[in-house]
Write an enzyme that holds these catalytic residues in place. Structure first.
Site, short mmCIF file in Angstrom:
data_model
loop_
_atom_site.label_atom_id
_atom_site.label_comp_id
_atom_site.label_asym_id
_atom_site.label_seq_id
_atom_site.Cartn_x
_atom_site.Cartn_y
_atom_site.Cartn_z
N ASN A 1 -8.11 38.37 50.88
CA ASN A 1 -7.51 38.11 49.75
C ASN A 1 -7.36 39.08 48.73
OD1 ASN A 1 -6.81 35.12 49.89
ND2 ASN A 1 -8.99 34.87 49.74
N HIS B 1 -15.74 32.91 55.29
CA HIS B 1 -14.40 32.55 54.76
C HIS B 1 -13.40 32.13 55.82
CE1 HIS B 1 -10.59 34.17 52.64
NE2 HIS B 1 -10.82 32.79 52.34
N GLU C 1 -13.25 35.22 58.22
CA GLU C 1 -13.68 36.47 57.54
C GLU C 1 -15.16 36.41 57.40
OE1 GLU C 1 -12.09 37.27 53.83
OE2 GLU C 1 -11.92 39.57 54.11
N SER D 1 -13.47 32.32 48.37
CA SER D 1 -12.36 33.49 48.71
C SER D 1 -12.30 34.40 48.26
CB SER D 1 -11.12 32.60 48.33
OG SER D 1 -10.88 31.36 48.73
N1 LIG Z 1 -7.32 26.27 49.90
C1 LIG Z 1 -7.52 27.36 50.50
O1 LIG Z 1 -6.38 27.89 51.27
C2 LIG Z 1 -8.66 28.17 50.96
C3 LIG Z 1 -8.89 29.00 52.03
C4 LIG Z 1 -10.18 29.60 52.11
C5 LIG Z 1 -11.10 29.45 51.44
N2 LIG Z 1 -11.12 28.62 50.46
C6 LIG Z 1 -12.16 28.35 49.51
O2 LIG Z 1 -12.65 27.18 49.75
C7 LIG Z 1 -13.48 26.37 48.95
C8 LIG Z 1 -12.82 24.94 48.60
O3 LIG Z 1 -11.50 25.11 48.31
P1 LIG Z 1 -10.44 24.03 48.78
O4 LIG Z 1 -9.01 24.35 49.08
O5 LIG Z 1 -11.10 23.21 49.83
O6 LIG Z 1 -10.53 23.18 47.32
P2 LIG Z 1 -10.38 21.50 47.00
O7 LIG Z 1 -10.10 21.54 45.70
O8 LIG Z 1 -9.42 21.07 48.08
O9 LIG Z 1 -11.73 20.76 47.51
C9 LIG Z 1 -13.00 21.20 46.84
C10 LIG Z 1 -13.92 19.91 46.90
O10 LIG Z 1 -15.05 20.33 46.55
C11 LIG Z 1 -15.75 18.96 45.67
N3 LIG Z 1 -16.73 19.52 44.81
C12 LIG Z 1 -16.56 20.10 43.64
N4 LIG Z 1 -17.93 20.40 43.24
C13 LIG Z 1 -18.67 19.82 44.11
C14 LIG Z 1 -20.21 19.78 44.11
N5 LIG Z 1 -20.82 20.26 43.16
N6 LIG Z 1 -20.87 19.25 45.11
C15 LIG Z 1 -20.11 18.64 46.20
N7 LIG Z 1 -18.77 18.78 46.10
C16 LIG Z 1 -17.98 19.34 45.17
C17 LIG Z 1 -14.51 18.53 45.20
O11 LIG Z 1 -14.83 17.17 44.91
C18 LIG Z 1 -13.50 18.50 46.22
O12 LIG Z 1 -13.48 17.44 47.22
C19 LIG Z 1 -12.92 27.23 47.63
O13 LIG Z 1 -14.33 28.26 47.47
C20 LIG Z 1 -11.96 28.23 47.93
O14 LIG Z 1 -11.66 29.36 47.39
C21 LIG Z 1 -9.63 27.92 50.15
#
Ligand SMILES: NC(=O)c1ccc[n+]([C@@H]2O[C@H](COP(=O)([O-])OP(=O)(O)OC[C@H]3O[C@@H](n4cnc5c(N)ncnc54)[C@H](O)[C@@H]3O)[C@@H](O)[C@H]2O)c1
Length: 306
Positions: A198, A148, A160, A127
């Protein structure tokens, strides 16, 4: 289907990874999705099943105008393979990294895939973190860029696309076509903390936390404000959906790269330290049960009375 991209790999089956894998499989791509433990993989797979079920119900209710035909549900699931072994991702044509919003673990993942011998297209769903810094640990930085997606991925139409300093034209064009094949509208941005979306959106969420923290408005009233802008979901509920841990991580990148004006407020730090991550942990600013809002978190209500 794209000639260059036939098989998709997704790392992380959390909120975003599960949605991305679901969309790739729905669009016909054989998709492998990896996470760290069997339990997390099971939970993520369940999230995908529930989302497909909702889309199938929406298809029926809308007379086919939205959602997916119910008979498609099982077909989509057969295109999805889940695993806890990174080596299973090696024959994918593109890897989409969607793990936690922290630079260290992302760098470890990218380097370890390179050490295992992966040399294909690599995109990050970060993000906010610099695409150029992430690409620096990949032996082929020209094949690396940002993709993104928006939350919830199966419903949000935009994505994005961020070029790193060394992303090649070929990579940029292939990923742009792939984005369209996933049914997403590309939104182009340059590689600077928070990119476009963001950079605008997270300071808004952070100010909403300050409005609550300073006692200017209750969570409920802060949430009502965006109705005037035509947004049904207000900033405090949005924070609970995005994840307070993820929002804090993004705010820290903005503060680190852009300056102290982007510092997150104390209330956000306290909620994350207490393990209140939002909908995904059933507690954030509000209390949640299976996606249903139960009321304000008493810890937030008490904090505001001070
Ligand atoms: N939440 C949102 O609204 C949103 C929107 C756009 C982008 N993002 C981005 O997407 C990414 C994930 O966010 P999310 O909201 O899905 O988080 P989340 O906490 O729901 O999920 C993250 C997942 O990654 C896994 N993980 C962590 N380390 C790992 C590794 N080394 N190998 C494999 N899996 C691993 C965790 O077990 C978890 O299941 C981040 O970079 C976040 O900034 C999030």
């Amino acid at each position: 289907m794209s000639t260059e991209i036939r098989k998709v790999g997704v790392v992380g089956i959390g909120l975003m990874g599960s949605g991305i894998a679901q969309v790739a499989a729905t669009r016909g791509f054989p998709t492998v999705v990896a996470d760290v433990t069997e339990e997390i993989v099971k939970r993520g797979t369940e999230r995908i099943r529930e989302s497909l079920q909702r889309l199938a119900e929406s298809h029926e209710k809308s007379g086919g105008k939205s959602g997916i035909p119910p008979q498609e549900k099982e077909k989509i699931l057969t295109r999805l393979e889940t695993t806890t072994e990174r080596a299973k991702l090696l024959d994918c044509d593109i890897l989409i990294e969607a793990i936690m919003e922290r630079e260290g673990p992302k760098i470890e993942l990218i380097s370890s895939m390179a050490e295992l011998g992966y040399r294909g297209l690599f995109v990050s769903n970060t993000s906010s973190i610099s695409i150029t810094r992430l690409a620096a640990v990949y032996p082929n930085p020209e094949k690396f860029m940002g993709m993104h997606f928006m939350n919830p991925v199966p419903l949000q139409p935009g994505c994005e696309l961020i070029r790193g300093f060394l992303t090649s034209d070929e990579t940029f064009e292939t990923v742009t076509s792939f984005c369209r094949e996933l049914g997403k509208e590309p939104i182009f941005a340059e590689d600077k903390a928070g990119f476009g979306i963001n950079r605008m959106f997270v300071p808004f969420l952070i100010e909403a936390v300050k409005v609550v923290e300073e006692g200017i408005m209750s969570c409920e009233d802060a949430d009502k404000t965006t109705l005037c802008l035509g947004h049904r979901m207000g900033p405090i509920s949005t924070l609970d959906y995005v994840g307070l841990d993820t929002t804090l991580a993004i705010a820290e990148v903005l503060e680190h790269d852009l300056g102290p004006g982007y510092k997150a407020p104390d209330l956000l730090y306290k909620l994350v330290a207490a393990g209140f991550y939002g909908v995904k942990s059933s507690k954030g600013f509000y209390l949640w049960d299976k996606g249903k809002k139960l009321g304000i978190n008493p810890a937030v209500a008490r904090y505001r009375r001070k």
